[in-house]
Scaffold this motif. Structure first.
Motif, PDB file in Angstrom:
ATOM      1  N   TYR A 156      -8.439   2.585 -10.574  1.00 27.91           N
ATOM      2  CA  TYR A 156      -7.404   2.372 -11.590  1.00 27.91           C
ATOM      3  C   TYR A 156      -6.526   1.188 -11.174  1.00 27.91           C
ATOM      4  O   TYR A 156      -6.273   0.960  -9.986  1.00 27.91           O
ATOM      5  N   ARG A 157      -6.021   0.481 -12.193  1.00 28.37           N
ATOM      6  CA  ARG A 157      -5.126  -0.654 -11.944  1.00 28.37           C
ATOM      7  C   ARG A 157      -3.953  -0.601 -12.913  1.00 28.37           C
ATOM      8  O   ARG A 157      -4.107  -0.942 -14.085  1.00 28.37           O
ATOM      9  N   GLY A 158      -2.813  -0.162 -12.424  1.00 30.57           N
ATOM     10  CA  GLY A 158      -1.622  -0.145 -13.254  1.00 30.57           C
ATOM     11  C   GLY A 158      -1.487   1.111 -14.094  1.00 30.57           C
ATOM     12  O   GLY A 158      -2.457   1.822 -14.369  1.00 30.57           O
ATOM     13  N   VAL A 159      -0.256   1.364 -14.540  1.00 32.23           N
ATOM     14  CA  VAL A 159       0.062   2.589 -15.272  1.00 32.23           C
ATOM     15  C   VAL A 159      -0.663   2.651 -16.612  1.00 32.23           C
ATOM     16  O   VAL A 159      -1.329   3.646 -16.936  1.00 32.23           O
ATOM     17  N   PRO A 183       2.204  13.626 -17.800  1.00 30.05           N
ATOM     18  CA  PRO A 183       1.177  12.575 -17.718  1.00 30.05           C
ATOM     19  C   PRO A 183       1.489  11.479 -16.700  1.00 30.05           C
ATOM     20  O   PRO A 183       0.594  11.010 -15.989  1.00 30.05           O
ATOM     21  N   LEU A 184       2.741  11.073 -16.587  1.00 24.91           N
ATOM     22  CA  LEU A 184       3.097  10.036 -15.612  1.00 24.91           C
ATOM     23  C   LEU A 184       2.977  10.552 -14.184  1.00 24.91           C
ATOM     24  O   LEU A 184       2.680   9.790 -13.266  1.00 24.91           O
ATOM     25  N   ASP A 185       3.202  11.852 -13.991  1.00 25.71           N
ATOM     26  CA  ASP A 185       3.040  12.436 -12.666  1.00 25.71           C
ATOM     27  C   ASP A 185       1.567  12.406 -12.254  1.00 25.71           C
ATOM     28  O   ASP A 185       1.230  12.083 -11.116  1.00 25.71           O
ATOM     29  N   LEU A 186       0.668  12.721 -13.204  1.00 18.43           N
ATOM     30  CA  LEU A 186      -0.758  12.677 -12.911  1.00 18.43           C
ATOM     31  C   LEU A 186      -1.210  11.243 -12.608  1.00 18.43           C
ATOM     32  O   LEU A 186      -1.980  11.003 -11.670  1.00 18.43           O
ATOM     33  N   ILE A 187      -0.730  10.303 -13.401  1.00 21.11           N
ATOM     34  CA  ILE A 187      -1.083   8.894 -13.176  1.00 21.11           C
ATOM     35  C   ILE A 187      -0.614   8.433 -11.802  1.00 21.11           C
ATOM     36  O   ILE A 187      -1.329   7.720 -11.093  1.00 21.11           O
ATOM     37  N   ARG A 188       0.567   8.860 -11.409  1.00 22.86           N
ATOM     38  CA  ARG A 188       1.076   8.508 -10.074  1.00 22.86           C
ATOM     39  C   ARG A 188       0.137   8.982  -8.990  1.00 22.86           C
ATOM     40  O   ARG A 188      -0.174   8.242  -8.048  1.00 22.86           O
ATOM     41  N   LYS A 189      -0.346  10.228  -9.100  1.00 25.23           N
ATOM     42  CA  LYS A 189      -1.251  10.757  -8.085  1.00 25.23           C
ATOM     43  C   LYS A 189      -2.560   9.969  -8.041  1.00 25.23           C
ATOM     44  O   LYS A 189      -3.088   9.680  -6.970  1.00 25.23           O
ATOM     45  N   ARG A 190      -3.107   9.627  -9.193  1.00 24.28           N
ATOM     46  CA  ARG A 190      -4.357   8.870  -9.230  1.00 24.28           C
ATOM     47  C   ARG A 190      -4.176   7.500  -8.579  1.00 24.28           C
ATOM     48  O   ARG A 190      -5.076   7.003  -7.892  1.00 24.28           O
ATOM     49  N   LEU A 191      -3.034   6.875  -8.800  1.00 24.42           N
ATOM     50  CA  LEU A 191      -2.789   5.547  -8.227  1.00 24.42           C
ATOM     51  C   LEU A 191      -2.509   5.617  -6.725  1.00 24.42           C
ATOM     52  O   LEU A 191      -2.820   4.684  -5.984  1.00 24.42           O
ATOM     53  N   GLN A 192      -1.932   6.737  -6.282  1.00 21.67           N
ATOM     54  CA  GLN A 192      -1.585   6.860  -4.863  1.00 21.67           C
ATOM     55  C   GLN A 192      -2.814   6.890  -3.956  1.00 21.67           C
ATOM     56  O   GLN A 192      -2.718   6.542  -2.779  1.00 21.67           O
ATOM     57  N   GLN A 211      -5.615   5.179  -4.521  1.00 20.62           N
ATOM     58  CA  GLN A 211      -6.418   3.966  -4.662  1.00 20.62           C
ATOM     59  C   GLN A 211      -6.438   3.220  -3.325  1.00 20.62           C
ATOM     60  O   GLN A 211      -5.657   3.505  -2.427  1.00 20.62           O
ATOM     61  N   GLY A 212      -7.313   2.256  -3.208  1.00 20.69           N
ATOM     62  CA  GLY A 212      -7.394   1.501  -1.960  1.00 20.69           C
ATOM     63  C   GLY A 212      -8.706   1.756  -1.241  1.00 20.69           C
ATOM     64  O   GLY A 212      -9.623   2.398  -1.778  1.00 20.69           O
ATOM     65  N   PRO A 213      -8.823   1.295  -0.010  1.00 18.91           N
ATOM     66  CA  PRO A 213     -10.096   1.388   0.732  1.00 18.91           C
ATOM     67  C   PRO A 213     -10.566   2.807   1.026  1.00 18.91           C
ATOM     68  O   PRO A 213     -11.734   3.019   1.337  1.00 18.91           O
ATOM     69  N   THR A 214      -9.669   3.797   0.945  1.00 15.52           N
ATOM     70  CA  THR A 214     -10.058   5.179   1.253  1.00 15.52           C
ATOM     71  C   THR A 214     -10.334   6.001  -0.010  1.00 15.52           C
ATOM     72  O   THR A 214     -10.552   7.208   0.072  1.00 15.52           O
ATOM     73  N   ARG A 215     -10.354   5.380  -1.168  1.00 11.00           N
ATOM     74  CA  ARG A 215     -10.438   6.090  -2.452  1.00 11.00           C
ATOM     75  C   ARG A 215     -11.612   7.064  -2.529  1.00 11.00           C
ATOM     76  O   ARG A 215     -11.478   8.163  -3.068  1.00 11.00           O
ATOM     77  N   GLY A 233       0.803  -1.218   0.000  1.00 10.28           N
ATOM     78  CA  GLY A 233       0.000   0.000   0.000  1.00 10.28           C
ATOM     79  C   GLY A 233       0.833   1.264   0.000  1.00 10.28           C
ATOM     80  O   GLY A 233       0.381   2.311  -0.480  1.00 10.28           O
ATOM     81  N   PHE A 234       2.050   1.184   0.524  1.00  6.87           N
ATOM     82  CA  PHE A 234       2.927   2.358   0.573  1.00  6.87           C
ATOM     83  C   PHE A 234       3.587   2.635  -0.774  1.00  6.87           C
ATOM     84  O   PHE A 234       4.247   3.665  -0.941  1.00  6.87           O
ATOM     85  N   PHE A 235       3.434   1.716  -1.718  1.00  9.60           N
ATOM     86  CA  PHE A 235       4.118   1.860  -3.006  1.00  9.60           C
ATOM     87  C   PHE A 235       3.146   1.879  -4.182  1.00  9.60           C
ATOM     88  O   PHE A 235       3.535   1.579  -5.306  1.00  9.60           O
ATOM     89  N   ARG A 236       1.878   2.250  -3.924  1.00  9.53           N
ATOM     90  CA  ARG A 236       0.922   2.383  -5.021  1.00  9.53           C
ATOM     91  C   ARG A 236       1.393   3.487  -5.966  1.00  9.53           C
ATOM     92  O   ARG A 236       1.637   4.609  -5.542  1.00  9.53           O
TER      93      ARG A 236
END
Length: 318
Positions: free
Chosen positions: A262-265, A236-245, A247-251, A177-180
């Protein structure tokens, strides 16, 4: 740094580089924290009137532009809202600055020993910058994720403290979870830092010969130009990183309730393009550039100035 075009590898002892890098990261982060919060809020926002309710019974965009976003945060959350996530962010920037500049110095020193197969100076800077950025990003990534989650919180708090957030993520999401989004982060930062340092080392010597530059010095001006070019290319990769960060039960508990799953880059990139178009990959670019330019100028100016002061102190003491 000298104006003669020599690289970081030739300047400063390891202790001096560590101190200068840490101080540069600390000061830079505090100065740009409000813009960082605004950037994260805009990056997480889904622009579509057909989307589910996002926040406070508002369908579609909650924020409209950099200044209006900042005003909305001040009005709803107070001035401290602009520094949400600042504790993990300060820790991240200090650690990141230390690791980045130390790794850059070490790598360029190693590359300089490759004679007669030594790379061109710009390629040396690219390789050293990419290696330093990748190592610093991977090492400090959990703090980056925590910074994003705190900045994404509205008036309803999900995490009450840094310690509680660590415990909560570890309990509910496990170590992974710390590395989403870490893949997107490293995939972004390696070419970003390579481009940044290659451009910076190329621009700094000629710019240092001009007086009265708008950013105060050749170091700062070179940092601003390099940052803007590299940031735009890799955004674009910076935005994707934020969206993935997030994710999880608190989304669905953050300021934006309608963040898709989202699932994966590549899945994330494809979904954003299909639902929001290519421009969806550039949400928050304007404020990101507003943030990147002063951040890089402050970072590089502080680093260079601190390093020179430390060298002068050592010479005076000897």
């Amino acid at each position: 740094m000298s104006a003669g075009g020599e690289h970081l590898k030739d300047e400063g002892t390891r202790r001096q580089v560590v101190l200068a890098g840490g101080i540069a990261g600390l000061i830079s982060r505090f100065c740009v924290a409000p813009l960082d919060v605004v950037k994260i809020r805009l990056q997480l926002q889904i622009h579509s009137l057909s989307d589910p309710v996002s926040h406070h019974n508002v369908s579609g965009p909650v924020y409209k532009g950099t200044l209006s976003t900042m005003k909305a945060i001040l009005r709803q959350e107070g001035i401290t809202g602009l520094w949400k996530g600042n504790i993990p962010a300060e820790l991240m920037y200090v650690c990141y600055g230390i690791i980045q500049f130390t790794a850059y110095r070490t790598t360029t020193q190693a590359l300089s020993q490759l004679d007669p197969y030594r790379l061109p100076p710009s390629m040396e800077s690219f390789v050293a910058g990419a290696a330093a950025g990748g190592l610093a990003t991977a090492s400090t990534y959990p703090l980056d994720l925590l910074r994003t989650r705190f900045a994404a919180q509205g008036t309803e708090r999900i995490y009450t403290s840094l310690l509680s957030s660590v415990k909560d993520i570890a309990r509910n999401e496990g170590p992974a979870g710390f590395f989403r989004g870490c893949t997107a982060a490293v995939g972004q930062i390696i070419p970003y830092m390579g481009l940044f340092f290659a451009t910076y080392e190329s621009l700094r010597p000629p710019l240092s010969q001009f007086q009265d530059l708008p950013f105060g010095s050749g170091d700062a001006a070179a940092g601003v130009i390099s940052s803007v070019l590299a940031k735009t290319a890799m955004f674009p990769l910076d935005l994707i990183r934020k969206r993935l960060q997030v994710q999880g039960p608190t989304r669905q508990l953050y300021i934006h309730r309608n963040i898709p799953e989202y699932r994966g880059v590549f899945n994330t990139m494809g979904l954003i393009v299909r639902t929001q178009g290519v421009k969806g990959l550039y949400r928050g670019l304007t404020v990101s550039l507003f943030k990147a330019a002063p951040a890089s100028a402050v970072t590089m100016w502080t680093y260079e100035t601190t390093l020179r002061r430390l060298q002068d102190m050592e010479v005076a003491a000897s």
